[in-house]
Write an enzyme that holds these catalytic residues in place. Structure first.
Site, mmCIF file in Angstrom:
data_model
loop_
_atom_site.group_PDB
_atom_site.id
_atom_site.type_symbol
_atom_site.label_atom_id
_atom_site.label_comp_id
_atom_site.label_asym_id
_atom_site.label_seq_id
_atom_site.Cartn_x
_atom_site.Cartn_y
_atom_site.Cartn_z
ATOM 1 C CD GLU A 225 37.458 59.550 -2.960
ATOM 2 O OE1 GLU A 225 38.007 60.594 -2.602
ATOM 3 O OE2 GLU A 225 36.240 59.317 -2.802
ATOM 4 C CE LYS B 153 33.981 76.890 -5.074
ATOM 5 N NZ LYS B 153 33.994 76.272 -6.411
ATOM 6 C CD GLU C 40 29.986 63.106 1.798
ATOM 7 O OE1 GLU C 40 31.053 62.491 1.566
ATOM 8 O OE2 GLU C 40 29.084 63.251 0.978
ATOM 9 C CB CYS D 234 32.052 60.662 -1.684
ATOM 10 S SG CYS D 234 30.300 60.875 -1.357
#
Lengths: 515, 296
Positions: free
Chosen positions: A425, A219, A293, A327
């Protein structure tokens, strides 16, 4: 609908910058502005001219065929550089998920029983075909995601092809990867990928799964489905057996339904820590294996003995590459105290030559923010950083297009470790700069985060590199470089940045059962 | 004297950064302007034992008017010759803005007593050279004698009087970027108006990487003192495309204010004709033959 213009209250570096570096009495009087006085020679527009037609409506890819969704719901995929709708994407329903998982289950025995070298042929073909259609994919990736064409052309697409090539090589050598063990595929893998590197993340997920004999339901992220769907065209071209790879588009609900499906054996997810935690909860107790992750707040540490210009360049690439939607972006910068003014000066100067704008222009360095929601989140962080007392610097040319989602490359000084911009983040082009005095302090502050994905060390001294690298809690530690990737090198996180590795021998482990 | 921090330079990262400048897409007006700019920065050079007055005169004519059919193209910046040819070049260029540059100081090796090198400089300046391209004593510098480097440049600078001083580092012999950076810093502090990569007699001559290291030294010096030092890559730059890559590097490292012949030069002989070839192609849409442009 345009976005609000940047506020003009951004202070210049002048106001809070310590006056000059040590022993450089008059430094403050010669600012970078003197250098960039006027533009004598500028690059003419250099737009990528290939046009890539996109169908008005996209279907799903199940059991080797494009097919309509069971439901009637569609959502738009938007070009973030001008907010135009590129296509309508189907929101896959529970019934679609059932069909896709069934197709994958049906295809599993045949695919798993193929000799490794036969599976390798498909992967090689896939890689070659991707290379042949690279330009089309690069344009599509930039249209859909807003990243500069330079990056999709030079990084995303070639790296994706490399990943397939690399894993094609493993397909018939799995017995050597795990000597003395019987290697079996895990089964049906549900793979959910993010919007920052749509095709590349698809490659990271698909390549090892297929090499090891698994079948997949993939997906792509809600805002970036187009390249994954186009990859399905290639899967047809190379005559991959039906059902081996199925692609479902949709948002969070589709993802949740896929993750929770009882016939899924393995769940692999790349994305936010928030969603990752939910998926871990849903997988708990089901017997599904899981790799995650997730996010990061990776530190870059510059010591005073570093090669400064190269370190600053690395910091720039580390945080502004792909608009900071990375990331492992080096979003915290720790600079040794004595060189802080100089590093800030160089950072400021380098930022002025970054070209922000039309992602389709070959000279653009920083493109559009991927989607409105993310743009808003970044704006909120910029606001929050200022209200907590940090000083925001946006030194580049402030003229941004009226339409689309844009954010000037930014950095904060005067940041305290407790500030939100130093802890959370942001996933945007925003850097938090802090200083340190001793290596021990740098280490302590770098590790003081819930995340542990990557870290960068900049020093000319080898012993310092080894000392620091051994004690930084991060899945990847780059030394005198940043954002270096290779299909043969494992990537993954510590702590809340997830578990499991992708790439290399270690990355295969998540896609095999050993007996 | 300004106290500068001893710099280290990461070769891998510099070369990678230098390569990134070659990826810029320079098209249409930007290309046309860039080619003209590059032409105006050329130091047309002839440095051979067999140089004749006739060849130097031909070079001077080429310098004033690079393509006779296209008077709108700019003159090059200077003509660069051996000291013995300075009087010929001065006479040929009289009344024109093109400068006469002379290599001196026992070019290309620098292996002569200092007094003789200084006398050579004085003679060239007395004969009318407006610019002196000196070579440094690489041997003593590599042996660690940095003081000697400073003092010899200072003395040559003094001998130059009103003439501009370009200091040739001969980066091909220095080998490491750390040494290139150190020599750049020392040369600038000792009074160089320009720092120049190479004599053209040693391989490798100018590279993007080595030039980037020198540009960074110039930028750091500017930030401390406000003084602008020029940079001249020499040797190995033969094509218009390469020249544009260098201009991109100057623009993005030092800024547009360095994009003029006072602060940036190309030491080259065959570059000029390739620039002309590309300029005419831009205007006419087709390439001329090589023989359509005069040799020099």
């Amino acid at each position: 609908m345009g976005h609000p213009k940047q506020e003009s209250t951004v202070p210049s570096l002048e106001s809070d910058k310590p006056q000059g570096a040590q022993g450089e009495g008059e430094a403050a009087s010669h600012r970078f502005d003197d250098l960039a006085a006027e533009t004598l020679w500028d690059y003419a527009p250099a737009p990528e001219t290939v046009s890539v037609p996109v169908a008005d409506r996209q279907g799903l890819f199940i059991d080797g065929d494009f097919c309509p969704s069971d439901g009637k719901e569609f959502f738009p995929s938007i070009n973030p550089a001008n907010e135009e709708v590129l296509s309508e994407i189907a929101a896959a329903t529970q019934a679609d998920v059932d069909r896709a998982v069934q197709a994958a289950r049906k295809a599993l025995p045949g695919w798993a029983a193929l000799p490794g070298h036969e599976r390798a042929k498909y992967l090689f073909r896939l890689a070659r075909r991707l290379q042949e259609r690279a330009r089309e994919f690069a344009v599509l990736e930039t249209l859909d995601g807003g990243k500069p064409i330079k990056e999709s052309r030079d990084v995303d697409i070639p790296e994706a092809a490399k990943h397939f090539f690399y894993h094609a090589g493993w397909a018939d050598k799995l017995d050597y990867a795990f000597p003395g063990r019987q290697v079996r595929p895990v089964g049906v893998c549900a793979q959910i990928i993010p919007w920052n590197f749509p095709l590349l993340m698809a490659a990271w997920k698909l390549a090892p799964a297929l090499a090891c004999g698994n079948t997949v339901v993939l997906k792509p992220a809600e805002t970036t489905s187009l390249t994954a769907l186009r990859l399905a065209e290639i899967l047809q071209e190379i005559e991959l057996p039906p059902g081996v790879v199925n692609i479902l588009t949709g948002g969070g609900e589709t993802g949740a339904a896929l993750a929770a499906h009882p016939k899924v054996d393995k769940l692999a997810f790349t994305g936010s820590t928030e969603v990752g935690k939910k998926l871990a909860q849903s997988a708990a107790g089901t017997g599904k294996s899981l790799t995650l992750e997730l996010g990061g707040k990776s530190p870059n540490i510059i010591f005073e003995d570093a090669s400064l210009d190269q370190a600053v360049e690395g910091v720039i690439q580390g945080i502004y590459f792909n608009q900071g939607h990375v990331c492992c972006a080096g979003s915290r910068l720790f600079v040794q105290e004595g060189i802080l003014p100089e590093v800030l000066g160089k950072l400021e100067w380098r930022l002025k030559s970054l070209r922000v704008g039309d992602p389709m222009d070959k000279n653009t360095d920083v493109g559009a923010i991927n989607n409105r929601e993310q743009w808003q989140r970044i704006q909120d962080y910029l606001q929050q950083g200022r209200s907590e007392g940090a000083v925001l610097h946006q030194v580049g040319d402030s003229s941004l297009p009226d339409r689309g989602f844009w954010c000037q490359p930014s950095f904060f000084t005067g940041v305290q470790p407790s500030h939100v911009v130093a802890r959370e983040e942001i996933f945007g082009p925003v850097l938090a700069v802090m200083s340190f005095r001793t290596p021990e302090e740098a280490l302590q502050r770098a590790n003081n985060t819930p995340y542990g994905l990557a870290a960068g060390i900049w020093t000319d001294k080898g012993s310092k590199i080894f000392e620091m690298a051994g004690r930084l809690q991060a899945g990847v530690v780059w030394c005198n470089t940043y954002n270096r990737f290779d299909a043969s090198s494992p990537f993954g996180g510590f702590k809340e940045s997830g578990f499991g590795r992708e790439g290399g021998l270690q990355g295969l482990r998540a896609y095999v059962k050993l007996q | 004297m300004v106290a500068m921090r001893q710099r280290t330079v990461d070769r891998v990262a510099v070369d990678q950064r230098a390569l990134s400048f070659t990826r810029r897409s320079i098209k249409r007006e930007a290309k046309q302007t860039g080619l003209k700019l590059a032409l105006s920065m050329v130091d047309l050079t002839t440095l051979e034992g067999k140089d004749s007055p006739e060849k130097v005169r031909a070079l001077c004519r080429k310098a004033i008017c690079p393509a006779e059919n296209y008077p709108e193209f700019p003159s090059v910046a200077a003509v660069c010759v051996y000291p013995s040819m300075v009087p010929v070049a001065v006479e040929a260029l009289a009344g024109h803005p093109v400068r006469v540059a002379s290599v001196a100081t026992a070019f290309p090796s620098g292996q002569a007593p200092l007094a003789i090198r200084l006398a050579e400089v004085e003679q060239a300046v007395a004969d009318g050279a407006a610019e002196i391209d000196m070579v440094i004593s690489r041997g003593r510098f590599l042996a660690g004698d940095e003081k000697n480097l400073m003092s010899e440049i200072q003395e040559v600078k003094q001998a130059c009087g009103p003439a501009h001083l370009k200091v040739i580092l001969e980066t091909g012999e220095l080998e490491t970027y750390d040494r290139v950076r150190c020599a750049s810093d020392l040369a600038i502090e000792a009074g160089a108006d320009f720092i120049k990569t190479s004599t053209g007699k040693v391989v490798p001559a100018a590279t993007m990487g080595v030039t980037l290291v020198m540009l960074e030294a110039v930028r750091d010096y500017f930030l401390v003192t406000g003084k602008k030092i020029g940079v001249k890559p020499a040797g190995g730059i033969r094509t218009a495309k390469q020249a544009l890559h260098y201009l991109v590097m100057v623009k993005e490292t030092l800024g547009d204010s360095w994009l003029n012949p006072e602060l940036f030069r190309f030491g080259a002989s065959s570059l000029a004709n390739d620039l002309l070839m590309q300029l005419v192609k831009q205007m006419k849409g087709k390439y001329m033959a090589g023989y359509d442009f005069s040799e020099a």
